[in-house]
Design a protein around this motif. Structure first.
Motif, PDB file in Angstrom:
ATOM      1  N   ALA A   1       0.800  -1.216   0.000  1.00 56.65           N
ATOM      2  CA  ALA A   1       0.000   0.000   0.000  1.00 56.65           C
ATOM      3  C   ALA A   1       0.838   1.275   0.000  1.00 56.65           C
ATOM      4  O   ALA A   1       0.469   2.254  -0.637  1.00 56.65           O
ATOM      5  CB  ALA A   1      -0.947  -0.009   1.196  1.00 56.65           C
ATOM      6  N   PRO A   2       1.992   1.335   0.724  1.00 61.53           N
ATOM      7  CA  PRO A   2       2.780   2.572   0.701  1.00 61.53           C
ATOM      8  C   PRO A   2       3.322   2.885  -0.691  1.00 61.53           C
ATOM      9  O   PRO A   2       3.542   1.992  -1.509  1.00 61.53           O
ATOM     10  CB  PRO A   2       3.935   2.270   1.675  1.00 61.53           C
ATOM     11  CG  PRO A   2       3.425   1.177   2.557  1.00 61.53           C
ATOM     12  CD  PRO A   2       2.537   0.352   1.684  1.00 61.53           C
ATOM     13  N   THR A   3       3.529   4.182  -0.941  1.00 59.41           N
ATOM     14  CA  THR A   3       4.191   4.631  -2.165  1.00 59.41           C
ATOM     15  C   THR A   3       5.549   5.215  -1.803  1.00 59.41           C
ATOM     16  O   THR A   3       5.880   5.373  -0.622  1.00 59.41           O
ATOM     17  CB  THR A   3       3.370   5.717  -2.880  1.00 59.41           C
ATOM     18  OG1 THR A   3       3.289   6.871  -2.024  1.00 59.41           O
ATOM     19  CG2 THR A   3       1.970   5.221  -3.211  1.00 59.41           C
ATOM     20  N   LYS A   4       6.341   5.544  -2.811  1.00 59.54           N
ATOM     21  CA  LYS A   4       7.622   6.209  -2.607  1.00 59.54           C
ATOM     22  C   LYS A   4       7.523   7.651  -3.089  1.00 59.54           C
ATOM     23  O   LYS A   4       6.786   7.955  -4.023  1.00 59.54           O
ATOM     24  CB  LYS A   4       8.732   5.492  -3.371  1.00 59.54           C
ATOM     25  CG  LYS A   4       9.073   4.107  -2.847  1.00 59.54           C
ATOM     26  CD  LYS A   4      10.210   3.491  -3.645  1.00 59.54           C
ATOM     27  CE  LYS A   4      10.581   2.106  -3.103  1.00 59.54           C
ATOM     28  NZ  LYS A   4      11.677   1.496  -3.893  1.00 59.54           N
ATOM     29  N   ALA A   5       8.294   8.527  -2.456  1.00 55.45           N
ATOM     30  CA  ALA A   5       8.403   9.916  -2.903  1.00 55.45           C
ATOM     31  C   ALA A   5       9.609  10.013  -3.829  1.00 55.45           C
ATOM     32  O   ALA A   5      10.756   9.969  -3.376  1.00 55.45           O
ATOM     33  CB  ALA A   5       8.556  10.842  -1.709  1.00 55.45           C
ATOM     34  N   LEU A   6       9.345  10.101  -5.119  1.00 57.62           N
ATOM     35  CA  LEU A   6      10.403  10.130  -6.130  1.00 57.62           C
ATOM     36  C   LEU A   6      10.499  11.520  -6.752  1.00 57.62           C
ATOM     37  O   LEU A   6       9.633  12.377  -6.532  1.00 57.62           O
ATOM     38  CB  LEU A   6      10.121   9.091  -7.218  1.00 57.62           C
ATOM     39  CG  LEU A   6       9.899   7.639  -6.748  1.00 57.62           C
ATOM     40  CD1 LEU A   6       9.570   6.760  -7.948  1.00 57.62           C
ATOM     41  CD2 LEU A   6      11.124   7.117  -6.011  1.00 57.62           C
ATOM     42  N   SER A   7      11.537  11.714  -7.541  1.00 56.78           N
ATOM     43  CA  SER A   7      11.711  12.949  -8.317  1.00 56.78           C
ATOM     44  C   SER A   7      12.056  12.585  -9.743  1.00 56.78           C
ATOM     45  O   SER A   7      12.653  11.531 -10.005  1.00 56.78           O
ATOM     46  CB  SER A   7      12.819  13.821  -7.730  1.00 56.78           C
ATOM     47  OG  SER A   7      12.478  14.301  -6.455  1.00 56.78           O
ATOM     48  N   ALA A   8      11.699  13.449 -10.673  1.00 56.79           N
ATOM     49  CA  ALA A   8      12.036  13.251 -12.083  1.00 56.79           C
ATOM     50  C   ALA A   8      12.336  14.597 -12.726  1.00 56.79           C
ATOM     51  O   ALA A   8      11.681  15.600 -12.417  1.00 56.79           O
ATOM     52  CB  ALA A   8      10.889  12.551 -12.816  1.00 56.79           C
ATOM     53  N   ASP A   9      13.339  14.610 -13.601  1.00 56.96           N
ATOM     54  CA  ASP A   9      13.663  15.800 -14.387  1.00 56.96           C
ATOM     55  C   ASP A   9      12.917  15.694 -15.706  1.00 56.96           C
ATOM     56  O   ASP A   9      13.122  14.735 -16.475  1.00 56.96           O
ATOM     57  CB  ASP A   9      15.162  15.890 -14.628  1.00 56.96           C
ATOM     58  CG  ASP A   9      15.941  16.079 -13.334  1.00 56.96           C
ATOM     59  OD1 ASP A   9      15.316  16.400 -12.311  1.00 56.96           O
ATOM     60  OD2 ASP A   9      17.177  15.888 -13.359  1.00 56.96           O
ATOM     61  N   LEU A  10      12.037  16.657 -15.966  1.00 62.52           N
ATOM     62  CA  LEU A  10      11.137  16.573 -17.122  1.00 62.52           C
ATOM     63  C   LEU A  10      11.245  17.831 -17.978  1.00 62.52           C
ATOM     64  O   LEU A  10      11.487  18.931 -17.462  1.00 62.52           O
ATOM     65  CB  LEU A  10       9.693  16.400 -16.638  1.00 62.52           C
ATOM     66  CG  LEU A  10       9.409  15.141 -15.801  1.00 62.52           C
ATOM     67  CD1 LEU A  10       7.999  15.191 -15.251  1.00 62.52           C
ATOM     68  CD2 LEU A  10       9.622  13.877 -16.631  1.00 62.52           C
ATOM     69  N   PRO A  11      11.030  17.669 -19.284  1.00 65.40           N
ATOM     70  CA  PRO A  11      11.078  18.827 -20.169  1.00 65.40           C
ATOM     71  C   PRO A  11       9.799  19.652 -20.099  1.00 65.40           C
ATOM     72  O   PRO A  11       8.737  19.158 -19.701  1.00 65.40           O
ATOM     73  CB  PRO A  11      11.236  18.187 -21.549  1.00 65.40           C
ATOM     74  CG  PRO A  11      10.538  16.869 -21.425  1.00 65.40           C
ATOM     75  CD  PRO A  11      10.818  16.401 -20.018  1.00 65.40           C
TER      76      PRO A  11
ATOM     77  N   GLU B   1       5.941  17.994 -19.510  1.00 64.25           N
ATOM     78  CA  GLU B   1       5.616  16.806 -20.293  1.00 64.25           C
ATOM     79  C   GLU B   1       6.178  15.566 -19.617  1.00 64.25           C
ATOM     80  O   GLU B   1       7.391  15.435 -19.431  1.00 64.25           O
ATOM     81  CB  GLU B   1       6.186  16.923 -21.710  1.00 64.25           C
ATOM     82  CG  GLU B   1       5.567  18.037 -22.542  1.00 64.25           C
ATOM     83  CD  GLU B   1       4.088  17.790 -22.862  1.00 64.25           C
ATOM     84  OE1 GLU B   1       3.650  16.616 -22.811  1.00 64.25           O
ATOM     85  OE2 GLU B   1       3.372  18.773 -23.142  1.00 64.25           O
ATOM     86  N   ALA B   2       5.296  14.663 -19.226  1.00 60.76           N
ATOM     87  CA  ALA B   2       5.730  13.383 -18.679  1.00 60.76           C
ATOM     88  C   ALA B   2       6.262  12.520 -19.810  1.00 60.76           C
ATOM     89  O   ALA B   2       5.996  12.761 -20.985  1.00 60.76           O
ATOM     90  CB  ALA B   2       4.566  12.695 -17.984  1.00 60.76           C
ATOM     91  N   GLY B   3       6.999  11.489 -19.435  1.00 61.20           N
ATOM     92  CA  GLY B   3       7.532  10.592 -20.450  1.00 61.20           C
ATOM     93  C   GLY B   3       8.363   9.508 -19.805  1.00 61.20           C
ATOM     94  O   GLY B   3       8.680   9.553 -18.611  1.00 61.20           O
ATOM     95  N   GLY B   4       8.741   8.526 -20.609  1.00 64.26           N
ATOM     96  CA  GLY B   4       9.490   7.399 -20.081  1.00 64.26           C
ATOM     97  C   GLY B   4       8.657   6.635 -19.082  1.00 64.26           C
ATOM     98  O   GLY B   4       7.530   6.222 -19.380  1.00 64.26           O
ATOM     99  N   GLU B   5       9.173   6.447 -17.864  1.00 67.18           N
ATOM    100  CA  GLU B   5       8.447   5.702 -16.835  1.00 67.18           C
ATOM    101  C   GLU B   5       7.416   6.559 -16.108  1.00 67.18           C
ATOM    102  O   GLU B   5       6.623   6.049 -15.334  1.00 67.18           O
ATOM    103  CB  GLU B   5       9.436   5.134 -15.818  1.00 67.18           C
ATOM    104  CG  GLU B   5      10.403   4.108 -16.398  1.00 67.18           C
ATOM    105  CD  GLU B   5      11.330   3.543 -15.340  1.00 67.18           C
ATOM    106  OE1 GLU B   5      11.253   4.016 -14.184  1.00 67.18           O
ATOM    107  OE2 GLU B   5      12.109   2.656 -15.659  1.00 67.18           O
TER     108      GLU B   5
ATOM    109  N   GLY C   1      -2.635   8.465 -16.972  1.00 68.44           N
ATOM    110  CA  GLY C   1      -2.492   8.302 -18.407  1.00 68.44           C
ATOM    111  C   GLY C   1      -1.227   8.900 -18.986  1.00 68.44           C
ATOM    112  O   GLY C   1      -0.484   9.631 -18.312  1.00 68.44           O
ATOM    113  N   THR C   2      -0.993   8.573 -20.253  1.00 66.36           N
ATOM    114  CA  THR C   2       0.110   9.143 -21.023  1.00 66.36           C
ATOM    115  C   THR C   2      -0.407  10.113 -22.076  1.00 66.36           C
ATOM    116  O   THR C   2       0.390  10.765 -22.752  1.00 66.36           O
ATOM    117  CB  THR C   2       0.898   8.021 -21.728  1.00 66.36           C
ATOM    118  OG1 THR C   2       0.020   7.330 -22.628  1.00 66.36           O
ATOM    119  CG2 THR C   2       1.459   7.019 -20.718  1.00 66.36           C
ATOM    120  N   SER C   3      -1.724  10.191 -22.226  1.00 65.92           N
ATOM    121  CA  SER C   3      -2.360  11.054 -23.221  1.00 65.92           C
ATOM    122  C   SER C   3      -3.451  11.881 -22.542  1.00 65.92           C
ATOM    123  O   SER C   3      -4.402  11.320 -21.982  1.00 65.92           O
ATOM    124  CB  SER C   3      -2.977  10.201 -24.349  1.00 65.92           C
ATOM    125  OG  SER C   3      -3.972  10.910 -25.044  1.00 65.92           O
TER     126      SER C   3
END
Length: 604
Positions: A428-438, A445-449, A496-498
């Motif tokens: 049930a727990p989630t992780k607090a992540l970071s991502a570098d996005l354009p 814009e999301a992308g990749g994973e 979603g991705t779209s």
């Protein structure tokens, strides 16, 4: 419609003279199960060549020879040496997670040997309030098995961090404690409130304890220091949120029951049951439960029989595992003299099985009548007449468009670092992540994973949409998945991705009145309609499960490889389990219990 009294069982006091007469041989039993191996969960013994005599829905006699209880009209079932074990009890569960009404949930699990359920309808409480709880309670009492209701404690689960359709108050809790099927208080999810002695939370606990009923716990934190001890001092009697051996040990040492869960997506038994199998702790403090099982799991894999089999596969002695799913549960809720064992006076809830490890459920008796045989139910499960407004609960306020799902970047940014909700498989727990996005044309814009996630308000038709980011589903191509099952506030979650497909998916659920849908390249791949509160269907479990299976297949088509990813999807708004969640207030940091910014920093 069937009357609520159709399957009502008389109290021990009402039938005691008859039970005594049957046991003494002065009156015939209604039913006798002959020459089986008695699984005695009181003594942890296997006693061959025993009979069970049943009268008025209760057990009158258990012994090596019950012929003195047999009369001309007594129904005789030959056990032929098979194991006679108590009906299984699910100590903590949410019927709504099965996508089914109480009647249809009962119909699905009875053939698997579940004869007692302790349910917390806090999902419907968030949508329909106290009325919704009463509807669930009333349909539960109509069933041929024992469905006890825990009054939901937290709607909202985290005040100030989410907006629900309705709120539950201490007065609501006090009123519900007078209802006949209420067994206690549902999981106390607002653990920061208890830790900080919030008057509302403590008033609910006090009302429950004052009524002599059990307070359910929910301590979703790895911190076993003073915060945990403060929560234990606040009154919860059990907890199902442990994920490690240390969690289970800490709870039972403090006098709480450690509830070990195996749901559709929660695999928390294996890492905790070692407290019994390896550390040698007294198993009386441990209980098995499911928490959340969707219809596909119920139809294809089982219910509490699945949990018991899993516990045995993890190294637990079969009879100890059965104790954790029968007498331990009954004792915890103050019902040891009523159910959870095969002994005189108890409700006659009995399973016949030819193997204690694989646990095939070959015949099920509940309240003294055969309710399932060879995997098929043999009784009716009556339905409540649900009011029309319970089927009209998805209020979007407008037709959504792709632009509603845009994430605007700070002015002048070309790249940003953003916070991302990280999904953890089977937990049930989630992780607090970071991502570098354009940033393109001013939009992140999301992308990749990384995919987009949105929460669409659906209770008050505000038209509001909160957007964020999520990682871990593995989706590829242009797709979207939307669900009005969004624990616990139950707005609508769209992943979603779209952005165009996200709008299509959201509008589709507004059109059908709730459920789960998945889209790819502008076309719908699968739909599970859940018209009651946007949470449940009153169709048969097999029909709902078939649609749920199609949904899982569609998710795989879109690139998802997670086990039971639908359950992960539905919990992304659960703002009482760390680390990051989404709500109608924004992105929530559950480690600090505060709304946080989606954009951490502008990179250039």
């Amino acid at each position: 419609m069937w009357a609520m009294e159709q399957y009502a069982i008389k109290t021990w006091a009402q039938v005691a003279p008859k039970l005594v007469a049957v046991a003494a041989g002065r009156a015939p039993a209604d039913l006798i199960v002959r020459q089986g191996t008695w699984v005695n969960v009181h003594t942890r013994e296997l006693l061959p060549n025993h009979d069970i005599a049943i009268s008025e829905g209760r057990i009158a006699y258990v012994g090596p020879d019950g012929r003195h209880c047999v009369g001309p009209e007594t129904q005789v079932i030959e056990a032929k040496g098979r194991y006679m074990l108590p009906g299984l009890c699910d100590a903590h569960m949410h019927i709504e997670s099965g996508m089914l009404t109480p009647a249809e949930f009962a119909r699905a699990v009875i053939p698997h040997g579940t004869t007692s359920m302790f349910t917390d309808p806090h999902e419907i409480a968030n949508v329909l309030g106290l009325e919704g709880v009463r509807l669930m309670h009333d349909e539960a009492l109509m069933q041929p098995v024992n469905i006890f209701t825990q009054m939901p404690s937290c709607a909202p689960s985290a005040p100030g961090l989410e907006t629900t359709g309705f709120e539950i108050t201490p007065d609501d809790v006090a009123e519900a404690m007078t209802w006949p099927g209420i067994i206690g208080l549902g999981e106390m999810m607002n653990f920061p409130g208890v830790i900080n002695a919030d008057p509302k939370m403590l008033a609910e606990i006090a009302a429950t304890q004052g009524a002599g009923k059990t307070v359910g716990g929910h301590y979703a934190s790895p911190d076993l220091g003073p915060a945990f001890h403060a929560y234990a001092a606040g009154g919860p009697a059990d907890d199902h949120e442990g994920t490690q051996e240390a969690d289970a040990i800490a709870r039972v040492r403090q006098g709480m029951r450690a509830m070990l869960r195996l749901g559709s997506a929660w695999y928390d038994v294996e890492r905790q049951i070692t407290a019994v199998t390896e550390r040698g702790l007294d198993p009386r403090g441990f209980i098995l439960c499911t928490d959340d099982c969707h219809s596909g799991t119920l139809v294809n894999e089982g219910h509490m029989n699945r949990v018991v089999r899993h516990a045995i596969a993890c190294g637990c002695d079969p009879v100890i595992a059965l104790q954790m799913a029968t007498i331990n549960t009954a004792t915890h809720f103050g019902l040891e003299r009523e159910l959870g064992s095969i002994a005189p006076g108890r409700r006659a809830d009995v399973i016949l099985s030819s193997d204690l490890r694989d646990l095939p459920v070959e015949l099920v008796i509940a309240r003294g009548q055969v309710v399932a045989e060879a995997g098929r139910i043999t009784v009716e499960c009556p339905h409540l007449d649900w009011p029309a407004h319970s089927r009209r609960t998805v209020h979007l306020g407008k037709t959504l468009a792709a632009k509603d799902f845009e994430i605007s970047a700070p002015a002048g940014a070309n790249h940003v670092r953003a916070r991302v909700i990280g999904v953890v498989e089977n937990q049930a727990p989630t992780k607090a992540l970071s991502a570098d996005l354009p940033v393109i044309d001013g939009l992140v814009e999301a992308g990749g994973e990384v995919c987009q996630i949105a929460l669409v308000e659906r209770h008050r038709a505000t038209g509001a949409v909160v957007n964020a980011l999520v990682q871990g589903f593995g989706y590829t191509g242009r797709m979207a998945m939307a669900s009005t099952v969004a624990h616990d506030s139950h707005h609508m979650i769209v992943v979603g991705t779209s952005r165009a497909d996200m709008a299509l998916a959201a509008n589709r659920l507004g059109e059908v009145g709730g459920g789960v849908t998945i889209w790819r390249d502008g076309a719908e791949l699968a739909l599970v309609e859940l018209p009651i509160a946007g949470l449940m269907s009153d169709s048969h479990a097999e029909e709902v499960a078939a649609k749920a299976d199609a949904l899982v297949a569609a998710m795989a088509t879109c690139g998802c490889t997670l086990n039971n990813a639908y359950m992960q999807h539905s919990l992304l708004a659960l703002v009482v389990i760390p680390d990051l969640r989404i709500s109608d207030k924004g992105l929530v940091d559950v480690t600090r219990f505060e709304v946080t910014n989606l954009i951490e920093e502008v990179l250039e």
